[in-house]
Scaffold this motif. Structure first.
Motif, PDB file in Angstrom:
ATOM      1  N   TYR A   1     -12.059  99.255  64.876  1.00  0.00           N
ATOM      2  CA  TYR A   1     -13.383  98.791  64.464  1.00  0.00           C
ATOM      3  C   TYR A   1     -13.652  99.140  63.002  1.00  0.00           C
ATOM      4  CZ  TYR A   1     -14.148  98.251  69.491  1.00  0.00           C
ATOM      5  OH  TYR A   1     -14.046  97.863  70.801  1.00  0.00           O
TER       6      TYR A   1
ATOM      7  N   TYR B   1     -15.126 102.187  74.004  1.00  0.00           N
ATOM      8  CA  TYR B   1     -15.495 101.573  72.729  1.00  0.00           C
ATOM      9  C   TYR B   1     -15.972 100.131  72.914  1.00  0.00           C
ATOM     10  CZ  TYR B   1     -13.458 105.446  70.020  1.00  0.00           C
ATOM     11  OH  TYR B   1     -13.191 106.676  69.455  1.00  0.00           O
TER      12      TYR B   1
ATOM     13  N   SER C   1     -15.043 106.628  62.180  1.00  0.00           N
ATOM     14  CA  SER C   1     -14.084 106.810  63.276  1.00  0.00           C
ATOM     15  C   SER C   1     -14.167 108.216  63.853  1.00  0.00           C
ATOM     16  CB  SER C   1     -12.662 106.519  62.794  1.00  0.00           C
ATOM     17  OG  SER C   1     -12.511 105.150  62.473  1.00  0.00           O
TER      18      SER C   1
ATOM     19  N   ALA D   1     -17.253 108.141  66.137  1.00  0.00           N
ATOM     20  CA  ALA D   1     -16.952 107.378  67.354  1.00  0.00           C
ATOM     21  C   ALA D   1     -16.067 108.188  68.293  1.00  0.00           C
ATOM     22  CB  ALA D   1     -16.272 106.056  66.993  1.00  0.00           C
TER      23      ALA D   1
ATOM     24  N   PHE E   1     -26.644 103.644  67.559  1.00  0.00           N
ATOM     25  CA  PHE E   1     -25.522 102.802  67.944  1.00  0.00           C
ATOM     26  C   PHE E   1     -25.867 101.315  67.856  1.00  0.00           C
ATOM     27  CE2 PHE E   1     -24.307 106.867  69.940  1.00  0.00           C
ATOM     28  CZ  PHE E   1     -23.125 107.052  69.233  1.00  0.00           C
TER      29      PHE E   1
ATOM     30  N   ALA F   1     -10.402 104.127  67.134  1.00  0.00           N
ATOM     31  CA  ALA F   1     -11.659 103.710  66.491  1.00  0.00           C
ATOM     32  C   ALA F   1     -11.415 102.933  65.208  1.00  0.00           C
ATOM     33  CB  ALA F   1     -12.539 104.934  66.211  1.00  0.00           C
TER      34      ALA F   1
ATOM     35  N   LEU G   1     -19.263  99.725  71.111  1.00  0.00           N
ATOM     36  CA  LEU G   1     -19.197  99.077  69.801  1.00  0.00           C
ATOM     37  C   LEU G   1     -19.009  97.565  69.855  1.00  0.00           C
ATOM     38  CD1 LEU G   1     -16.889 101.703  68.052  1.00  0.00           C
ATOM     39  CD2 LEU G   1     -19.380 101.508  67.833  1.00  0.00           C
TER      40      LEU G   1
END
Length: 223
Positions: free
Chosen positions: A77, A11, A97, A100, A181, A74, A15
């Protein structure tokens, strides 16, 4: 711990910086759910089993446990870097989430397992698509206490988690991974200081990044 660190590192690459310097995982003496308060995961006991299951419940609920753990991570985030402004926008924390976590499973395990999750989303979303639009899913939940209808709770979950995830998965297919993304990372960075976000915030950011008006599409499939 190995699963947590693998997903956390993934992640961070996908992210952005992981928001917590310390993260605590707590075993809950129950089955089949996880929760993610800030810097914390509460996860039920099947997550801590390895290859030997001492009872039927562990074997049953351990299916998909890696994805569930990835989903809860997730939320660091989607849920905390950006937070739903109201229950009407809860899909931002749950569906984002879900997607992800699916990408984590796809990259860290196999594309086939990621594809299996997409199939689950499609089936669940289709089951409840006539119950309400995603935007009104949590209005369904208010009926539980007044009507005692358990199917309403199922519909709400299917919409907020699965139909929303299919909406995002469709965007991913249309945009391609790089642009999709990039949009998610930009969404997190752009609204991190403000915190609370709405679906309209995401639609506006998506339009800015892609140079396309997505409002009619979201009007049809979300609202």
């Amino acid at each position: 711990l190995n699963i947590f660190h693998s997903v956390r590192k993934f992640y961070t690459w996908l992210l952005g910086p992981f928001p917590w310097k310390e993260y605590t995982i707590i075993e809950i003496n129950s089955y089949g759910f996880g929760q993610a308060p800030p810097g914390l995961m509460r996860i039920t006991k099947e997550a801590f089993q390895t290859n030997v299951y001492t009872d039927r419940g562990s074997a049953l609920f351990s299916q998909g446990i890696n994805q569930r753990v990835a989903h809860e991570i997730a939320h660091s985030y989607f849920g905390y870097v950006v937070e739903d402004a109201s229950p009407s926008h809860q899909w931002i924390s749950e569906s984002f989430s879900e997607v992800a976590s699916m990408v984590a499973i796809e990259k860290l395990k196999s594309k086939a397992e990621g594809g299996n999750l997409v199939a689950v989303w499609k089936s669940a979303g289709k089951e409840s698509t006539k119950a309400a639009p995603i935007y009104l899913a949590n209005e369904l939940a208010r009926k539980i206490s007044t009507q005692g209808d358990e199917s309403v709770a199922v519909d709400r979950t299917n919409l907020v988690y699965s139909k929303g995830a299919i909406l995002l998965h469709t965007l991913r297919q249309e945009l391609g991974d790089d642009l999709f993304f990039t949009t998610l990372r930009s969404f997190l960075r752009s609204f991190e200081k403000r915190g609370t976000v709405t679906t309209d915030d995401f639609v506006a950011l998506l339009g800015f990044v892609t140079k396309k008006d997505w409002k009619p599409w979201f009007e049809k499939y979300y609202y």
